[in-house]
Motif scaffolding. Sequence first.
Motif, PDB file in Angstrom:
ATOM      1  N   ALA A  53       0.830  -1.215   0.000  1.00 43.91           N
ATOM      2  CA  ALA A  53       0.000   0.000   0.000  1.00 43.91           C
ATOM      3  C   ALA A  53       0.859   1.258   0.000  1.00 43.91           C
ATOM      4  CB  ALA A  53      -0.931  -0.001   1.208  1.00 43.91           C
ATOM      5  N   ARG A 151      -6.933   9.515  -6.579  1.00 49.67           N
ATOM      6  CA  ARG A 151      -7.821   8.488  -6.007  1.00 49.67           C
ATOM      7  C   ARG A 151      -7.005   7.256  -5.593  1.00 49.67           C
ATOM      8  NH1 ARG A 151     -10.641   7.765 -10.180  1.00 49.67           N
ATOM      9  NH2 ARG A 151     -12.083   9.462  -9.774  1.00 49.67           N
ATOM     10  N   ARG A 152      -6.079   6.852  -6.434  1.00 48.07           N
ATOM     11  CA  ARG A 152      -5.219   5.712  -6.101  1.00 48.07           C
ATOM     12  C   ARG A 152      -4.402   5.988  -4.851  1.00 48.07           C
ATOM     13  NH1 ARG A 152      -1.509   5.409 -10.737  1.00 48.07           N
ATOM     14  NH2 ARG A 152      -0.303   4.178  -9.255  1.00 48.07           N
ATOM     15  N   ASN A 155      -6.695   5.817  -1.752  1.00 47.27           N
ATOM     16  CA  ASN A 155      -7.070   4.434  -1.431  1.00 47.27           C
ATOM     17  C   ASN A 155      -5.896   3.677  -0.817  1.00 47.27           C
ATOM     18  OD1 ASN A 155      -9.644   4.842  -2.427  1.00 47.27           O
ATOM     19  ND2 ASN A 155      -9.213   3.969  -4.432  1.00 47.27           N
ATOM     20  N   ALA A 158      -5.329   4.783   2.735  1.00 41.66           N
ATOM     21  CA  ALA A 158      -6.347   4.196   3.610  1.00 41.66           C
ATOM     22  C   ALA A 158      -6.019   2.731   3.906  1.00 41.66           C
ATOM     23  CB  ALA A 158      -7.723   4.310   2.959  1.00 41.66           C
ATOM     24  N   ALA A 159      -5.523   2.015   2.891  1.00 39.79           N
ATOM     25  CA  ALA A 159      -5.152   0.610   3.092  1.00 39.79           C
ATOM     26  C   ALA A 159      -3.979   0.492   4.056  1.00 39.79           C
ATOM     27  CB  ALA A 159      -4.802  -0.030   1.746  1.00 39.79           C
TER      28      ALA A 159
END
Length: 231
Positions: A53, A151-152, A155, A158-159
């Motif tokens: 991540a 966006r990637r 995300n 967040a991961a």
Amino acid sequence: MRYTDQCKLDCAQSVLGFCRHLPDLSPAGSSAIIRLQRLITQAGVLLEQQRAALGEAAAALAERQAIAVPLKQRLAHLVRLAQAAAVHEGEVTLRLRIPFGASRQGEFLSAARAATGIATSYRALLLRYGMPAPMLAELGSDLERYEEAQRRRANAQAAAVAATADLATVAREALMAIRHLDALQRLRFAADPELLAEWQAVRSVRWERPRGRPREDSGNTTGEQRGWSAA
């Protein structure tokens, strides 16, 4: 990984090594050792997820930064042309405003999309004022790529945060398993002071912080960087 969780998992590794060297064959002892092994394996999986991540977040940020340079240049050219047209044609709507230094990416993207939408509705006029014909299409493409990279990154971040929280849970459960084993081993080695002392040394969490280490580690540090593995 947070430093306190790192310490707990390091202790779990030491305890597991001791138990492999001097296995407790009782049902309760075997069950506790299996549980500890499972938790260490789970921590290894979470560390890999966290590492992946963080790598994805870094790659997405680099991509976003690379897109941002030509994107903002094109937007700046568009704003200047639109303002010139607004002055000469009396079109107040063409006085475009884009917060290039916005602290929140959402603010910049919303303003950029709104400006591009207005410019599209005045395309014929802006072409007369010298706007290159492909500019709006290029802007639209750059904005899509910029937004996708953002966006990637969000995300992936967040991961990584979720993996860090899960690691904290696993480390806490590992400490509980160690406490169970401690109770069993103290009974087991009650008549053997030497082995009892060896066990007490192994099961003690080493909280000492190396000189120069920050007071609280952030969630973007991997176990590999800390020298921890799920072997």
